[in-house]
Design a protein around this motif. Structure first.
Motif, mmCIF file in Angstrom:
data_model
loop_
_atom_site.group_PDB
_atom_site.id
_atom_site.type_symbol
_atom_site.label_atom_id
_atom_site.label_comp_id
_atom_site.label_asym_id
_atom_site.label_seq_id
_atom_site.Cartn_x
_atom_site.Cartn_y
_atom_site.Cartn_z
ATOM 1 N N ALA A 186 0.812 -1.213 0.000
ATOM 2 C CA ALA A 186 0.000 0.000 0.000
ATOM 3 C C ALA A 186 0.845 1.261 0.000
ATOM 4 C CB ALA A 186 -0.920 -0.004 1.215
ATOM 5 N N ALA A 187 2.032 1.171 0.599
ATOM 6 C CA ALA A 187 2.873 2.353 0.708
ATOM 7 C C ALA A 187 3.221 2.957 -0.647
ATOM 8 C CB ALA A 187 4.162 1.998 1.462
ATOM 9 N N ASP A 188 3.120 2.170 -1.721
ATOM 10 C CA ASP A 188 3.510 2.645 -3.042
ATOM 11 C C ASP A 188 2.403 2.433 -4.070
ATOM 12 O OD1 ASP A 188 5.307 3.872 -4.781
ATOM 13 O OD2 ASP A 188 6.147 1.969 -5.461
ATOM 14 N N SER A 189 1.142 2.470 -3.628
ATOM 15 C CA SER A 189 0.010 2.246 -4.531
ATOM 16 C C SER A 189 -0.791 3.525 -4.706
ATOM 17 C CB SER A 189 -0.906 1.154 -3.978
ATOM 18 O OG SER A 189 -0.286 -0.107 -4.048
ATOM 19 N N GLY A 190 -1.312 3.716 -5.909
ATOM 20 C CA GLY A 190 -2.137 4.883 -6.171
ATOM 21 C C GLY A 190 -3.507 4.791 -5.518
ATOM 22 N N PHE A 191 -4.010 3.571 -5.357
ATOM 23 C CA PHE A 191 -5.295 3.347 -4.695
ATOM 24 C C PHE A 191 -5.118 2.259 -3.650
ATOM 25 C CE2 PHE A 191 -6.357 4.958 -8.881
ATOM 26 C CZ PHE A 191 -7.357 5.883 -8.617
ATOM 27 N N VAL A 192 -5.670 2.487 -2.475
ATOM 28 C CA VAL A 192 -5.580 1.523 -1.377
ATOM 29 C C VAL A 192 -6.989 1.189 -0.915
ATOM 30 C CG1 VAL A 192 -4.765 1.129 0.981
ATOM 31 C CG2 VAL A 192 -3.323 2.366 -0.657
ATOM 32 N N ASP A 193 -7.281 -0.102 -0.860
ATOM 33 C CA ASP A 193 -8.600 -0.576 -0.440
ATOM 34 C C ASP A 193 -8.396 -1.683 0.587
ATOM 35 O OD1 ASP A 193 -11.267 -1.300 -0.240
ATOM 36 O OD2 ASP A 193 -11.238 -2.501 -2.076
ATOM 37 N N LEU A 194 -8.149 -1.282 1.824
ATOM 38 C CA LEU A 194 -7.803 -2.231 2.880
ATOM 39 C C LEU A 194 -8.729 -2.097 4.084
ATOM 40 C CD1 LEU A 194 -3.875 -2.061 2.781
ATOM 41 C CD2 LEU A 194 -5.377 -3.778 1.757
ATOM 42 N N ASP A 195 -10.010 -1.923 3.809
ATOM 43 C CA ASP A 195 -10.953 -1.736 4.913
ATOM 44 C C ASP A 195 -11.589 -3.036 5.389
ATOM 45 O OD1 ASP A 195 -12.599 -2.189 2.725
ATOM 46 O OD2 ASP A 195 -14.091 -0.666 3.290
ATOM 47 N N GLY A 196 -11.047 -4.195 4.953
ATOM 48 C CA GLY A 196 -11.623 -5.481 5.325
ATOM 49 C C GLY A 196 -11.924 -5.636 6.811
ATOM 50 N N PRO A 197 -10.956 -5.336 7.706
ATOM 51 C CA PRO A 197 -11.211 -5.534 9.137
ATOM 52 C C PRO A 197 -12.274 -4.597 9.706
ATOM 53 C CG PRO A 197 -8.852 -5.365 8.690
ATOM 54 C CD PRO A 197 -9.559 -4.949 7.450
ATOM 55 N N LEU A 198 -12.520 -3.492 9.016
ATOM 56 C CA LEU A 198 -13.482 -2.521 9.528
ATOM 57 C C LEU A 198 -14.915 -3.039 9.438
ATOM 58 C CD1 LEU A 198 -11.921 0.700 7.968
ATOM 59 C CD2 LEU A 198 -11.407 -0.386 10.158
ATOM 60 N N TRP A 199 -15.101 -4.134 8.693
ATOM 61 C CA TRP A 199 -16.418 -4.759 8.596
ATOM 62 C C TRP A 199 -16.662 -5.781 9.703
ATOM 63 C CZ3 TRP A 199 -20.403 -3.661 5.252
ATOM 64 C CH2 TRP A 199 -20.109 -2.698 4.275
ATOM 65 N N LEU A 200 -15.626 -6.129 10.453
ATOM 66 C CA LEU A 200 -15.768 -7.156 11.483
ATOM 67 C C LEU A 200 -16.445 -6.606 12.734
ATOM 68 C CD1 LEU A 200 -12.282 -8.927 11.387
ATOM 69 C CD2 LEU A 200 -14.369 -9.505 10.109
ATOM 70 N N ALA A 201 -17.202 -7.462 13.392
ATOM 71 C CA ALA A 201 -17.761 -7.080 14.689
ATOM 72 C C ALA A 201 -16.642 -6.866 15.700
ATOM 73 C CB ALA A 201 -18.731 -8.152 15.177
ATOM 74 N N GLU A 202 -15.567 -7.665 15.560
ATOM 75 C CA GLU A 202 -14.413 -7.525 16.458
ATOM 76 C C GLU A 202 -13.158 -7.993 15.732
ATOM 77 O OE1 GLU A 202 -12.914 -8.867 20.944
ATOM 78 O OE2 GLU A 202 -14.847 -9.538 20.156
ATOM 79 N N ASP A 203 -12.190 -7.100 15.612
ATOM 80 C CA ASP A 203 -10.926 -7.415 14.949
ATOM 81 C C ASP A 203 -9.965 -8.019 15.974
ATOM 82 O OD1 ASP A 203 -8.937 -7.534 13.007
ATOM 83 O OD2 ASP A 203 -8.475 -5.400 13.077
#
Length: 334
Positions: A293-310
């Protein structure tokens, strides 16, 4: 000198979501992941993979693939050897990431330092996803995200124009990624070009089914198009239609961080822009992806934000910015 013996364990975890996640292919209420732990000389490396039915994977098949190579892994197989022992996919991703973590723990350094990345990693703007729903429900969801930097909108072919207008009306300022998840035809793609330009869509992700995307050869889209289901590994680059200008790299598709780093290098050499994506997962899947992600134009890493508990100590979100996990969560702290 002989390598100290390793022990490997693998298990299935079902992580409930806080709310349903809908895309054109269906709805999820839990993230079913395979978690790996490889212990050696007092250290433990962890990895996580998300078997994806779209790619013919299941929890059972992933666990079977890992069990098949357990003897080799416990005997000390390295990440490069793993590339020829296991096919690309969630199972190899889980093992590869566990090996990266283990190596960092044994060396008492971080994976990111090994890769030459500065730490702590700066907060990264990540896409926050609006799942597929009625236009009214998507409008309400977009209103909650109106002050974030980047929104990803899941659409289908039922009424994508209404879905997109509803989101943009409620959130006029964020950058937009539109993701039909292979549900469109060339008719929708061509017919929605002007609307997407008017709505200032920044990226269109995998509009056509991967097996039917030859129509993108020579297609001049007004919106940059990212390949997702159409690109898993370096081998897929050769046949990628020219209409794709961005590659969405996911560790579960590539089969681990090792292969994903190689894919990003080859994609850049071909002039493709980069997107770092993920499955619905815990922070154990996201931590390795931060290296991309550090070198990407678009970052889509919200997977854990959908969890009831990470998982404890995982990534966190503030003002649309994804913050790295606690030091030592994955890969030793320096």
């Amino acid at each position: 000198m002989a390598t100290p013996p390793r022990t490997l364990s693998a298990r299935h975890e079902s992580l409930p979501l806080a709310r349903p996640f809908r895309i054109s292919r269906g709805v999820k209420t839990a993230a079913d992941v395979v978690t790996i732990a490889i212990a050696q000389d007092g250290a433990v490396g962890r990895g996580e993979g998300v078997p994806y039915p779209r790619y013919g994977e299941s929890v059972a098949s992933a666990l079977a693939a890992i069990e098949k190579q357990q003897t080799a892994i416990e005997a000390g197989v390295g990440r490069e050897e793993l590339l020829s022992l296991m096919p690309a996919g969630a199972a190899r991703n889980a093992v590869d990431c566990a090996l990266w973590d283990l190596e960092a723990q044994l060396a008492r350094t971080s994976v990111f330092a090994t890769l030459g990345l500065n730490e702590p990693l700066a907060p990264i703007p990540t896409a926050l996803t609006i799942s597929l729903d009625t236009p009214a429900a998507m409008h309400a969801a977009a209103r909650e995200l109106a002050q974030t930097a980047l929104i990803k909108v899941k659409v289908d072919a039922s009424d994508p124009a209404a879905q997109l207008r509803a989101v943009r009306e409620a959130a006029p300022h964020p950058r937009l990624i539109v993701d039909p998840n292979e549900s469109w035809s060339m008719k929708e793609l061509e017919g929605l070009q002007d609307l997407m330009a008017d709505l200032r869509v920044d990226l269109l992700e995998q509009p056509l089914p991967a097996q039917e995307d030859r129509g993108l050869e020579g297609f001049l889209s007004r919106i940059p198009i990212a390949a997702d289901e159409s690109i898993h590994t370096v081998a897929d680059l050769e046949g990628l239609p020219s209409g794709y200008t961005v590659a969405n790299v996911k560790l579960d598709k590539a089969g681990g961080l090792t292969a994903a780093l190689d894919l990003t290098r080859h994609a850049r050499e071909r002039g493709l822009g980069l997107m770092t994506g993920c499955m619905i997962s815990s922070s154990l899947s996201i931590a390795p992806a931060l290296a991309l992600a550090a070198d990407s134009g678009f970052v889509d890493l919200d997977g854990p934000l959908w969890l009831a508990e990470d998982r404890r100590g995982g990534v966190s979100l503030a003002d649309g910015l994804l913050r790295a996990p606690d030091a030592g969560f994955w890969g030793a702290a320096e």
